[in-house]
Design a protein around this motif. Sequence first.
Motif, PDB file in Angstrom:
ATOM      1  N   LEU A  94       0.828  -1.373  -0.038  1.00 43.21           N
ATOM      2  CA  LEU A  94      -0.014   0.139  -0.141  1.00 43.21           C
ATOM      3  C   LEU A  94       0.857   1.349  -0.091  1.00 43.21           C
ATOM      4  O   LEU A  94       0.677   2.333  -0.582  1.00 43.21           O
ATOM      5  N   PHE A  95       2.068   1.390   0.762  1.00 46.66           N
ATOM      6  CA  PHE A  95       2.999   2.595   0.726  1.00 46.66           C
ATOM      7  C   PHE A  95       3.364   2.594  -0.665  1.00 46.66           C
ATOM      8  O   PHE A  95       3.350   3.924  -1.079  1.00 46.66           O
TER       9      PHE A  95
ATOM     10  N   PHE B 256       2.115   1.572  -3.457  1.00 45.37           N
ATOM     11  CA  PHE B 256       1.265   1.885  -4.174  1.00 45.37           C
ATOM     12  C   PHE B 256       0.882   3.697  -4.180  1.00 45.37           C
ATOM     13  O   PHE B 256       0.647   4.395  -5.199  1.00 45.37           O
ATOM     14  N   SER B 257       0.779   4.103  -2.715  1.00 46.86           N
ATOM     15  CA  SER B 257       0.443   5.500  -2.543  1.00 46.86           C
ATOM     16  C   SER B 257       1.572   6.379  -3.304  1.00 46.86           C
ATOM     17  O   SER B 257       1.409   7.405  -3.823  1.00 46.86           O
TER      18      SER B 257
ATOM     19  N   LYS C  18       1.407   6.501  -6.947  1.00 48.13           N
ATOM     20  CA  LYS C  18       0.084   7.292  -7.480  1.00 48.13           C
ATOM     21  C   LYS C  18       0.125   8.647  -7.345  1.00 48.13           C
ATOM     22  O   LYS C  18      -0.133   9.396  -7.918  1.00 48.13           O
ATOM     23  N   LEU C  19       0.904   9.271  -6.101  1.00 45.33           N
ATOM     24  CA  LEU C  19       1.050  10.719  -6.082  1.00 45.33           C
ATOM     25  C   LEU C  19       2.116  11.112  -6.860  1.00 45.33           C
ATOM     26  O   LEU C  19       2.121  12.368  -7.405  1.00 45.33           O
TER      27      LEU C  19
END
Length: 272
Positions: free
Chosen positions: A102-103, A105-106, A109-110
């Motif tokens: 998740l980290f 991916f975040s 994405k940013l």
Amino acid sequence: MTAQASKKTEFIKNVEKKTVLLSVAPLFLTILAPAFYLMGLSYHQAYLYQFGVSSNAFPLSLTDAYVNAYYACVFYCIDFLNIFKQDGIWIWLAFTFIGIVLFVFSVHKLTKGKAGSLKLPADVTKAINKLNTDENSLTFSLHFVSNEMLSAMKVALAIFAFIFFWIGVTLMGTFKGQDIVQQSKTDYLEKGCFISATTQLSNCHTIIDSQNNTINQGLLITVDGNRYALFTREGSSIQELPSGYKLHRQFSSQSAKEKGTSDKPLPSPVDD
């Protein structure tokens, strides 16, 4: 012709890769062989030292050193695998893995599509251009000194890593030798001689002479030629083995269900 040339090129690349591996393997073995010997030697010395026996009394052969190193590595692997037997360890690993995913991916994405759109102000760009080492002597000097210091730090780190590697190998053998002895000594001092519920073997050895008389009983430290070292409640001792001696270690033939899960104490030794 193109297909043949492609196959020939691929064959040459495979040969070059194998040649590199063959050239690196001797170097790897040159480092690994003394490292394993050092681990086995430190294991032997720590093992005897914890029993109060000098390693000079029982010199270690080259083969035995490598055997000790092998057992030390096996014990470390067992300790590592035991980690996965702990309650909740798989849940913790699963949540850790999901959290990392998740980290990443975040962050992706940013930052996606924004790296090229970032523009610096004109004044900042002009100041950065003035720091060009081809135009500014001070910046060139700082850049040169920094590179030289970085090179010196790399050499120092390489030396430190080399020393740390050999110290680490020694400590691995030492710690495992100490750990094995401490556990066996604690069990013996608390329970005496007993048959282990796990191995169905006694933790003690009995020395018997040619007349079937019991000479001694306790934790067998080591045997070398006609001498042996034994640990009892009175301490450690080095003695001569009698002619025609026998080393006896009691075994329980009872099944796991019959013997239960607790260790079974042995009676005091008596002459046969």
